[in-house]
Scaffold this motif. Structure first.
Motif, short mmCIF file in Angstrom:
data_model
loop_
_atom_site.label_atom_id
_atom_site.label_comp_id
_atom_site.label_asym_id
_atom_site.label_seq_id
_atom_site.Cartn_x
_atom_site.Cartn_y
_atom_site.Cartn_z
N MET A 1 -52.61 -9.65 40.05
CA MET A 1 -52.37 -9.28 38.67
C MET A 1 -52.12 -7.77 38.62
O MET A 1 -53.05 -6.98 38.73
N PRO A 2 -50.87 -7.35 38.47
CA PRO A 2 -50.60 -5.91 38.46
C PRO A 2 -51.08 -5.23 37.18
O PRO A 2 -50.75 -5.65 36.09
N ARG A 3 -51.91 -4.22 37.35
CA ARG A 3 -52.37 -3.45 36.19
C ARG A 3 -51.22 -2.65 35.60
O ARG A 3 -51.13 -2.47 34.40
N ILE A 4 -50.37 -2.14 36.50
CA ILE A 4 -49.21 -1.34 36.11
C ILE A 4 -47.98 -2.06 36.65
O ILE A 4 -47.86 -2.28 37.85
N PHE A 5 -47.10 -2.43 35.76
CA PHE A 5 -45.89 -3.17 36.16
C PHE A 5 -44.74 -2.18 36.35
O PHE A 5 -44.53 -1.30 35.51
N THR A 6 -44.03 -2.31 37.46
CA THR A 6 -42.90 -1.40 37.71
C THR A 6 -41.63 -2.18 37.96
O THR A 6 -41.65 -3.32 38.43
N ARG A 7 -40.53 -1.54 37.63
CA ARG A 7 -39.20 -2.10 37.89
C ARG A 7 -38.29 -0.93 38.25
O ARG A 7 -38.26 0.08 37.56
N THR A 8 -37.53 -1.11 39.33
CA THR A 8 -36.57 -0.09 39.76
C THR A 8 -35.24 -0.36 39.08
O THR A 8 -34.77 -1.50 39.03
N LEU A 9 -34.65 0.69 38.54
CA LEU A 9 -33.37 0.60 37.83
C LEU A 9 -32.37 1.55 38.47
O LEU A 9 -32.74 2.65 38.87
N THR A 10 -31.12 1.13 38.54
CA THR A 10 -30.04 2.02 38.95
C THR A 10 -29.17 2.27 37.74
O THR A 10 -28.73 1.33 37.07
N ALA A 131 -55.38 -11.89 30.48
CA ALA A 131 -54.25 -11.87 31.42
C ALA A 131 -53.86 -10.44 31.80
O ALA A 131 -53.12 -10.25 32.77
N PHE A 132 -54.34 -9.45 31.06
CA PHE A 132 -53.96 -8.06 31.29
C PHE A 132 -55.19 -7.18 31.45
O PHE A 132 -56.15 -7.31 30.71
N GLU A 133 -55.10 -6.26 32.41
CA GLU A 133 -56.14 -5.25 32.56
C GLU A 133 -55.71 -4.00 31.80
O GLU A 133 -54.54 -3.61 31.83
N ILE A 134 -56.64 -3.37 31.15
CA ILE A 134 -56.35 -2.13 30.43
C ILE A 134 -56.35 -0.97 31.42
O ILE A 134 -57.23 -0.86 32.26
N VAL A 135 -55.34 -0.11 31.30
CA VAL A 135 -55.24 1.11 32.11
C VAL A 135 -55.43 2.28 31.15
O VAL A 135 -54.60 2.49 30.26
N GLU A 136 -56.52 2.99 31.32
CA GLU A 136 -56.83 4.10 30.41
C GLU A 136 -56.43 5.46 30.98
O GLU A 136 -56.21 6.40 30.24
N ASP A 137 -56.34 5.56 32.29
CA ASP A 137 -56.11 6.84 32.95
C ASP A 137 -54.68 6.92 33.48
O ASP A 137 -54.33 6.21 34.42
#
Length: 147
Positions: A1-10, A131-137
């Motif tokens: 379960m990714p806390r931070i979701f990333t996507r690479t864009l061109t 379903a989601f973890e909170i990211v505070e920092d």
């Protein structure tokens, strides 16, 4: 379960405005795209929201543009959940250029959970919250980007 979701864009030609850099509205579209992709990755696809007869609408967007991005560049869009209230959630975003490790834009959207039939705010189900973890920092976000 990714806390931070990333996507690479061109950066493509259709992303560029008359000033020769990424159009501000593209960032808004990317924000929606990565939010939807993150939700789906956590088991909450658009189809699931329809089945649940509830979903998200935007109350507000705040975007701070820091540096321009240009045609052909590769950037990383990331998003995370910054908190929950009974009927809403702030979602944050960061757009980053790995080539020079520069933050291009930072943003936040306040999403409100609504009943799809009435359009009225409704309580977030526990299953969705879990379903989601909170990211505070945000330091965690930059550490992820810099690898």
């Amino acid at each position: 379960m990714p806390r931070i979701f990333t996507r690479t864009l061109t950066i493509a030609p259709e992303d560029i405005d008359i000033q020769g850099h990424v159009n501000n509205l593209r960032y808004l579209a990317w924000m929606q795209d990565v939010a939807v992709a993150h939700s789906a990755a956590q088991g909450w696809s658009m189809e699931r929201y329809v089945a649940e007869q509830a979903g998200w609408v935007v109350r507000s967007h705040t975007i701070t543009y820091k540096r321009p991005a240009f045609l052909g560049e590769t950037i990383v869009a990331c998003t995370w959940i910054a908190g929950f209230s009974p009927r809403s959630s702030p979602r944050r975003y960061k757009f980053w250029r790995p080539a020079d490790q520069v933050v291009l834009a930072e943003a936040e959207t306040m999403w409100v959970f609504v009943n799809l039939a009435t359009g009225r705010p409704t309580k977030l189900p526990d299953e969705l919250r879990n379903a989601f973890e909170i990211v505070e920092d945000e330091a965690e976000v930059l550490a992820l980007l810099k690898g």
